[in-house]
Design a protein around this motif. Structure first.
Motif, PDB file in Angstrom:
ATOM      1  N   ALA A 111      -4.468  10.010   7.307  1.00  0.00           N
ATOM      2  CA  ALA A 111      -5.609   9.202   6.706  1.00  0.00           C
ATOM      3  C   ALA A 111      -5.658   7.628   7.297  1.00  0.00           C
ATOM      4  O   ALA A 111      -6.672   7.276   7.676  1.00  0.00           O
ATOM      5  CB  ALA A 111      -5.049   8.599   5.311  1.00  0.00           C
ATOM      6  N   CYS A 112      -4.541   7.132   7.561  1.00  0.00           N
ATOM      7  CA  CYS A 112      -4.434   5.853   8.697  1.00  0.00           C
ATOM      8  C   CYS A 112      -5.027   6.062   9.873  1.00  0.00           C
ATOM      9  O   CYS A 112      -5.815   5.154  10.440  1.00  0.00           O
ATOM     10  CB  CYS A 112      -2.844   5.497   8.552  1.00  0.00           C
ATOM     11  N   THR A 113      -4.640   7.349  10.834  1.00  0.00           N
ATOM     12  CA  THR A 113      -5.306   7.423  11.871  1.00  0.00           C
ATOM     13  C   THR A 113      -6.688   7.644  11.779  1.00  0.00           C
ATOM     14  O   THR A 113      -7.523   7.133  12.479  1.00  0.00           O
ATOM     15  CB  THR A 113      -4.580   8.678  12.347  1.00  0.00           C
ATOM     16  N   GLY A 114      -7.456   8.122  10.661  1.00  0.00           N
ATOM     17  CA  GLY A 114      -8.829   8.456  10.570  1.00  0.00           C
ATOM     18  C   GLY A 114      -9.565   7.198  10.582  1.00  0.00           C
ATOM     19  O   GLY A 114     -10.683   6.962  10.706  1.00  0.00           O
ATOM     20  N   LEU A 174      -0.293  13.539   5.452  1.00  0.00           N
ATOM     21  CA  LEU A 174      -1.646  13.348   4.923  1.00  0.00           C
ATOM     22  C   LEU A 174      -1.602  11.758   4.967  1.00  0.00           C
ATOM     23  O   LEU A 174      -2.974  11.453   5.395  1.00  0.00           O
ATOM     24  CB  LEU A 174      -1.987  13.827   3.509  1.00  0.00           C
ATOM     25  N   GLY A 175      -0.800  10.934   4.563  1.00  0.00           N
ATOM     26  CA  GLY A 175      -0.852   9.561   4.808  1.00  0.00           C
ATOM     27  C   GLY A 175      -1.008   9.076   6.386  1.00  0.00           C
ATOM     28  O   GLY A 175      -1.861   8.305   6.468  1.00  0.00           O
ATOM     29  N   LEU A 176      -0.360   9.670   7.130  1.00  0.00           N
ATOM     30  CA  LEU A 176      -0.390   9.463   8.541  1.00  0.00           C
ATOM     31  C   LEU A 176      -1.837   9.889   8.916  1.00  0.00           C
ATOM     32  O   LEU A 176      -2.496   8.970   9.850  1.00  0.00           O
ATOM     33  CB  LEU A 176       0.491  10.203   9.454  1.00  0.00           C
ATOM     34  N   ILE A 180      -2.178   4.624  19.379  1.00  0.00           N
ATOM     35  CA  ILE A 180      -1.679   5.299  18.243  1.00  0.00           C
ATOM     36  C   ILE A 180      -0.104   6.117  18.337  1.00  0.00           C
ATOM     37  O   ILE A 180      -0.206   6.809  19.404  1.00  0.00           O
ATOM     38  CB  ILE A 180      -2.609   6.278  17.754  1.00  0.00           C
ATOM     39  N   VAL A 181       0.628   5.349  17.759  1.00  0.00           N
ATOM     40  CA  VAL A 181       2.173   6.121  17.935  1.00  0.00           C
ATOM     41  C   VAL A 181       2.440   6.564  16.547  1.00  0.00           C
ATOM     42  O   VAL A 181       2.208   5.967  15.357  1.00  0.00           O
ATOM     43  CB  VAL A 181       3.198   4.756  18.236  1.00  0.00           C
ATOM     44  N   ASN A 182       2.925   7.884  16.409  1.00  0.00           N
ATOM     45  CA  ASN A 182       3.380   8.702  15.222  1.00  0.00           C
ATOM     46  C   ASN A 182       4.651   8.966  15.155  1.00  0.00           C
ATOM     47  O   ASN A 182       5.261   9.697  16.299  1.00  0.00           O
ATOM     48  CB  ASN A 182       2.522  10.054  15.203  1.00  0.00           C
ATOM     49  N   LEU A 202       0.794  -1.186  -0.106  1.00  0.00           N
ATOM     50  CA  LEU A 202      -0.062   0.083  -0.111  1.00  0.00           C
ATOM     51  C   LEU A 202       0.785   1.217  -0.010  1.00  0.00           C
ATOM     52  O   LEU A 202       1.770   1.207   0.911  1.00  0.00           O
ATOM     53  CB  LEU A 202      -0.741   0.047   1.086  1.00  0.00           C
ATOM     54  N   ASP A 203       0.491   2.092  -0.819  1.00  0.00           N
ATOM     55  CA  ASP A 203       1.145   3.484  -0.850  1.00  0.00           C
ATOM     56  C   ASP A 203      -0.003   4.521  -0.132  1.00  0.00           C
ATOM     57  O   ASP A 203      -1.071   4.634  -0.224  1.00  0.00           O
ATOM     58  CB  ASP A 203       1.254   4.001  -2.400  1.00  0.00           C
ATOM     59  N   VAL A 204       0.596   4.850   1.170  1.00  0.00           N
ATOM     60  CA  VAL A 204      -0.503   5.564   2.009  1.00  0.00           C
ATOM     61  C   VAL A 204      -0.879   7.174   1.367  1.00  0.00           C
ATOM     62  O   VAL A 204      -1.617   7.545   2.065  1.00  0.00           O
ATOM     63  CB  VAL A 204       0.106   5.964   3.455  1.00  0.00           C
TER      64      VAL A 204
END
Length: 264
Positions: free
Chosen positions: A122-125, A118-120, A139-141, A64-66
């Motif tokens: 999107a995944c969090t959402g 934005l990818g981060l 959730i770890v960023n 996957l490309d985030v």
């Protein structure tokens, strides 16, 4: 080892190399089940097979490309269907390019924002509603010391990591109401293949090689912190101290450290 994650489901983005790969290994050692996300299909599939065979845990690779937000939504639906409850998301996918502001192209800037920010988001959402309904999760960023302390030749990269920290800090307060933990990880330079893109000339790596972090130690810190109330993980400590001083005395730090900062 972290006994708190045994049998839990962990999603790791950017898992095909660097600290993403190391975190996957550390999590599998602790008995976690893993959904591994990365663009490089052969690498992610190979790592998943290795971890299944070695640790007997459930591991599935998701190419996957985030940056593709529709694909992100589809992949997370598949992960939910395959694994059920999602307990941890580690947003690790990201890259940097070290160039002065007038040299970095718009496409390069957009690429960093699309992946790192934005990818981060999107995944969090995708996982936050699941964790909210469960009443728990973590959730770890993966941000950067560059998000706290911008320096020459990393203005665009630092901007992306500033955004990650801003998002993470707001998210932490929102998610706490639902029993969801949020941690920011702010490492300095790590000895991984990150610099094959960020530092094509090799100059920066050559200048700071002796200060670079061991990726296994960084991964161990992150996995050990899961399901604890750790607000931030800052590595190395001396660099984070420099970031704190910068916030207090920016003019002094910029003047005194100017020559060192241009070692990128």
């Amino acid at each position: 080892m972290n006994s708190k994650i045994q049998g839990k489901t962990i999603i790791i983005t950017g898992a095909s190399g660097g600290i993403g790969e190391r975190m996957a290994i550390k999590a599998a050692e602790s008995g976690a089940n893993l959904a591994l996300i990365a663009r490089r299909t052969p690498l992610i599939d190979g790592l998943a097979a290795k971890l299944r065979d070695q640790y007997g845990v459930k591991v599935v690779g998701y190419p996957l490309d985030v940056r593709d937000h529709e694909a992100v939504a589809k992949a997370f639906r598949e992960i939910k269907a395959e694994f059920g409850p999602i307990h941890v998301l580690i947003n690790n996918a990201g890259f940097g390019i070290f160039k002065e502001a007038h040299e970095v192209s718009f496409e390069e800037v957009k690429g960093m924002i699309d992946v790192n920010v934005l990818g981060l988001m999107a995944c969090t959402g995708e996982v936050l509603p699941i964790m909210k309904e469960q009443g728990y999760g973590h959730i770890v960023n993966i941000a950067s010391q560059a998000g706290k302390f911008a320096s020459p030749k990393s203005s665009a990269y630092s901007a992306s990591k500033h955004a990650v920290l801003g998002f993470t800090n707001g998210l932490r307060m929102e998610a706490k109401r639902y029993g969801v933990l949020v941690t920011a990880v702010n490492p300095g330079p790590i000895a991984t293949d990150f610099f094959t893109i960020a530092d094509e000339s090799g100059t920066y790596v050559k200048n700071v090689e002796k200060f670079m972090l061991n990726p296994d130690k960084v991964a161990d810190k992150v996995i050990h912190a899961l399901f604890t109330s750790k607000r931030e993980i800052n590595l190395p400590r001396w660099m984070n101290t420099g970031s704190l001083f910068y916030q207090l005395f920016p003019g002094v730090i910029e003047t005194v450290g100017n020559r060192f900062f241009f070692k990128k």
